[in-house]
Scaffold this motif. Structure first.
Motif, PDB file in Angstrom:
ATOM      1  N   ASN A  40      48.158  46.535  42.820  1.00 13.72           N
ATOM      2  CA  ASN A  40      48.133  45.365  41.957  1.00 13.72           C
ATOM      3  C   ASN A  40      47.740  44.178  42.823  1.00 13.72           C
ATOM      4  O   ASN A  40      48.455  43.822  43.750  1.00 13.72           O
ATOM      5  N   ILE A  41      46.577  43.572  42.523  1.00 10.81           N
ATOM      6  CA  ILE A  41      46.116  42.445  43.319  1.00 10.81           C
ATOM      7  C   ILE A  41      45.813  41.253  42.421  1.00 10.81           C
ATOM      8  O   ILE A  41      45.643  41.398  41.209  1.00 10.81           O
ATOM      9  N   ARG A  42      45.728  40.101  43.041  1.00 10.31           N
ATOM     10  CA  ARG A  42      45.373  38.873  42.345  1.00 10.31           C
ATOM     11  C   ARG A  42      44.038  38.407  42.900  1.00 10.31           C
ATOM     12  O   ARG A  42      43.878  38.230  44.106  1.00 10.31           O
ATOM     13  N   LEU A  43      43.064  38.256  41.997  1.00  9.37           N
ATOM     14  CA  LEU A  43      41.734  37.803  42.393  1.00  9.37           C
ATOM     15  C   LEU A  43      41.510  36.373  41.937  1.00  9.37           C
ATOM     16  O   LEU A  43      41.852  36.014  40.809  1.00  9.37           O
ATOM     17  N   HIS A  44      40.915  35.589  42.810  1.00  9.54           N
ATOM     18  CA  HIS A  44      40.517  34.234  42.439  1.00  9.54           C
ATOM     19  C   HIS A  44      39.040  34.300  42.062  1.00  9.54           C
ATOM     20  O   HIS A  44      38.189  34.604  42.895  1.00  9.54           O
ATOM     21  N   GLU A  64      39.738  47.999  46.905  1.00  7.69           N
ATOM     22  CA  GLU A  64      40.168  46.606  47.048  1.00  7.69           C
ATOM     23  C   GLU A  64      39.086  45.713  47.642  1.00  7.69           C
ATOM     24  O   GLU A  64      38.806  44.629  47.130  1.00  7.69           O
ATOM     25  N   GLU A 117      39.913  30.675  37.991  1.00 10.50           N
ATOM     26  CA  GLU A 117      40.957  31.510  37.392  1.00 10.50           C
ATOM     27  C   GLU A 117      41.568  32.448  38.424  1.00 10.50           C
ATOM     28  O   GLU A 117      40.891  32.897  39.343  1.00 10.50           O
ATOM     29  N   GLU A 118      42.849  32.745  38.227  1.00 10.19           N
ATOM     30  CA  GLU A 118      43.527  33.801  38.984  1.00 10.19           C
ATOM     31  C   GLU A 118      43.693  34.968  38.031  1.00 10.19           C
ATOM     32  O   GLU A 118      44.230  34.813  36.925  1.00 10.19           O
ATOM     33  N   ILE A 119      43.216  36.126  38.436  1.00  9.78           N
ATOM     34  CA  ILE A 119      43.250  37.298  37.575  1.00  9.78           C
ATOM     35  C   ILE A 119      44.024  38.409  38.272  1.00  9.78           C
ATOM     36  O   ILE A 119      43.720  38.763  39.412  1.00  9.78           O
ATOM     37  N   ASN A 120      45.037  38.937  37.586  1.00  8.00           N
ATOM     38  CA  ASN A 120      45.781  40.090  38.096  1.00  8.00           C
ATOM     39  C   ASN A 120      45.100  41.359  37.616  1.00  8.00           C
ATOM     40  O   ASN A 120      44.821  41.501  36.423  1.00  8.00           O
ATOM     41  N   ARG A 163      37.415  42.337  45.862  1.00  6.19           N
ATOM     42  CA  ARG A 163      37.474  41.011  46.492  1.00  6.19           C
ATOM     43  C   ARG A 163      36.064  40.468  46.749  1.00  6.19           C
ATOM     44  O   ARG A 163      35.800  39.282  46.535  1.00  6.19           O
TER      45      ARG A 163
END
Length: 102
Positions: free
Chosen positions: A10-14, A29, A18-21, A33
């Motif tokens: 589970n990662i958070r992308l900028h 990964e 927006e920040e998207i989980n 990114r």
């Protein structure tokens, strides 16, 4: 007790603003990114160039087209069917010649 799936992450992308989980395969990964970074860079470039002249929606579509174009060009460069066809024809010709000499 539920078994943990260690292949998922589970990662958070900028992405742009927006920040998207997202839940991804662990081995992907770096690709996620890099994709988020590419989208952000291309969107920022279009946004800077067309600020006040195009809507956010149109800028997003332009970004998608730009990235899809890169994908299509790369996909064409990786098409080996042309080489496969030549190799098949040459192999057939070689086998025909070798068969004549038996």
């Amino acid at each position: 007790m539920a078994e943990q799936n260690t292949d998922k992450l589970n990662i958070r992308l900028h992405v742009y603003d927006e920040e998207i989980n997202v839940v991804i395969n662990r081995e992907d990964e770096e690709y996620y990114r890099a994709a988020a970074k590419l989208i952000t860079e291309r969107y920022n470039a279009y946004s800077a160039h067309y600020a006040g002249r195009k809507t956010d929606h149109v800028i997003a579509l332009m970004t998608l087209i730009d990235i899809a174009l890169l994908y299509q060009k790369e996909r064409t460069h990786n098409d080996t069917s042309v080489y496969d066809n030549v190799l098949t024809r040459l192999t057939s010709e070689i086998e025909d010649v070798l068969g004549e000499h038996k």
